[in-house]
Write a protein that holds these residues in place. Sequence first.
Motif, short mmCIF file in Angstrom:
data_model
loop_
_atom_site.label_atom_id
_atom_site.label_comp_id
_atom_site.label_asym_id
_atom_site.label_seq_id
_atom_site.Cartn_x
_atom_site.Cartn_y
_atom_site.Cartn_z
N VAL A 1 0.99 -3.67 -10.05
CA VAL A 1 2.28 -3.61 -10.75
C VAL A 1 3.42 -3.93 -9.80
N GLU A 2 3.35 -3.41 -8.58
CA GLU A 2 4.39 -3.73 -7.59
C GLU A 2 4.46 -5.23 -7.33
N ALA A 3 3.29 -5.87 -7.21
CA ALA A 3 3.27 -7.31 -6.98
C ALA A 3 3.87 -8.05 -8.17
N THR A 4 3.60 -7.57 -9.38
CA THR A 4 4.15 -8.22 -10.57
C THR A 4 5.67 -8.08 -10.61
N LEU A 5 6.17 -6.88 -10.33
CA LEU A 5 7.62 -6.66 -10.33
C LEU A 5 8.30 -7.48 -9.24
N ILE B 1 0.83 -1.21 0.00
CA ILE B 1 0.00 0.00 0.00
C ILE B 1 0.86 1.25 0.00
N LEU B 2 2.02 1.22 0.65
CA LEU B 2 2.93 2.37 0.58
C LEU B 2 3.33 2.65 -0.85
N VAL B 3 3.67 1.62 -1.60
CA VAL B 3 4.03 1.81 -3.00
C VAL B 3 2.86 2.40 -3.77
N GLY B 4 1.66 1.86 -3.55
CA GLY B 4 0.50 2.36 -4.27
C GLY B 4 0.18 3.81 -3.93
N VAL B 5 0.21 4.16 -2.64
CA VAL B 5 -0.13 5.52 -2.22
C VAL B 5 0.91 6.52 -2.71
N PHE B 6 2.20 6.22 -2.54
CA PHE B 6 3.24 7.15 -2.97
C PHE B 6 3.26 7.29 -4.48
N ALA B 7 3.09 6.20 -5.20
CA ALA B 7 3.10 6.27 -6.66
C ALA B 7 1.90 7.05 -7.18
N ALA B 8 0.72 6.80 -6.62
CA ALA B 8 -0.48 7.53 -7.05
C ALA B 8 -0.37 9.01 -6.71
N SER C 1 6.03 -8.35 1.42
CA SER C 1 4.96 -7.80 0.59
C SER C 1 4.18 -8.97 -0.01
N TRP C 2 2.99 -8.67 -0.50
CA TRP C 2 2.17 -9.72 -1.08
C TRP C 2 2.82 -10.30 -2.33
N GLY C 3 3.48 -9.47 -3.11
CA GLY C 3 4.16 -9.97 -4.31
C GLY C 3 5.27 -10.95 -3.98
N ILE C 4 6.06 -10.64 -2.95
CA ILE C 4 7.13 -11.55 -2.54
C ILE C 4 6.56 -12.86 -2.02
N MET C 5 5.46 -12.79 -1.28
CA MET C 5 4.83 -14.01 -0.76
C MET C 5 4.31 -14.88 -1.91
N ILE C 6 3.77 -14.26 -2.93
CA ILE C 6 3.29 -15.03 -4.10
C ILE C 6 4.47 -15.69 -4.81
N THR C 7 5.60 -15.00 -4.86
CA THR C 7 6.80 -15.59 -5.47
C THR C 7 7.26 -16.82 -4.69
N ASP C 8 7.29 -16.71 -3.36
CA ASP C 8 7.73 -17.84 -2.54
C ASP C 8 6.75 -19.01 -2.60
#
Length: 327
Positions: A261-265, A116-123, A278-285
């Motif tokens: 996008v953050e989760a994809t990267l 959410i930090l990535v999403g809020v700061f990027a937006a 992060s959720w993206g890292i957890m999905i990778t693992d």
Amino acid sequence: MTDNTPQAPSPQRETPGADPVTVAQARTGDDGVVARSLTANAFRSLKRNPLFWVSSTLVLIFIVMAVWPSLFTNQDPHYGVLSRAMQDPSAQHWFGTDRQGYDIYSRVIYGARASILVGVFAASGTLVLGSLMGLLAGYLGGGNDTLISRVADIFFAIPLLLAGIIFLAALREEETLFGIPIQGYFGVIFQVVLVLVIFGWPSIMRLMRSSVLQVKPNDYVQAARALGASPMRITRRHILPNAMAPVIAVSTINLGAYISVEATLSYLGIGLRPPTVSWGIMITDAQIALRTDPYILFFPALFLSLAVLAFIMLGDSVRDAFDPKSD
């Protein structure tokens, strides 16, 4: 001879201490409907929209989860015990444990912060940069408009995900960028936010430019200019407040897209990296044990999907409320 010509009623004036009911009746049109501003109508529409309340509740939960994760769990997301690895969901571990013995529930809760930090700061960054460029292009016009629009077209032509892969891969071994440290928790977040802002502002710029071009010819803007108001005052008091509504709505939608996008990267291994949770890292693992223990993937993917959906639904609700063509 008596003049029977009907006289026009004298305009009613609001005097100090007047009854609010009388004032409201004076402002009521012939059809009995009190005139409201666009913002007042938008908030009135939002209050009656159940989709707005559902999405707002979900967004509030995720924000609280990101700010105060300790309210939801007292377990350390970085504490792993191999002896409890790959345990199914139970009363002790609600979402089970992963292959390194981490509690999945605590990691899902703490994973909301980085995503959410990535999403809020990027937006927020794309909103500020894109709105500024769009305001300059739409208000100044001429050569300034052409220059800003062509620069935006160059960035807009580069796919956001591809730009993120190239940019982050180039910065992977760097320690500073423009003198700013880019290592550590916030440093890695800064990298991802920076690439999203650099390649994400053109869409906001185009929308802001279109809004400014629609507001600029209005009578109240021309009246302010005729009365000698400075361009800064006209922009700040008249153009910007009336052109920001669609931009804010789209930025809210983009916030959900940036989380995705953050989760994809992170899934590709070039976004956020361990020990960041992060959720993206957890999905990778989770992809290693996907066939035998699908719950490891299910819970972070579920929270990621709900967060993205909540922000997109909230943005859609706000956009529809501020659309004057909608009922």
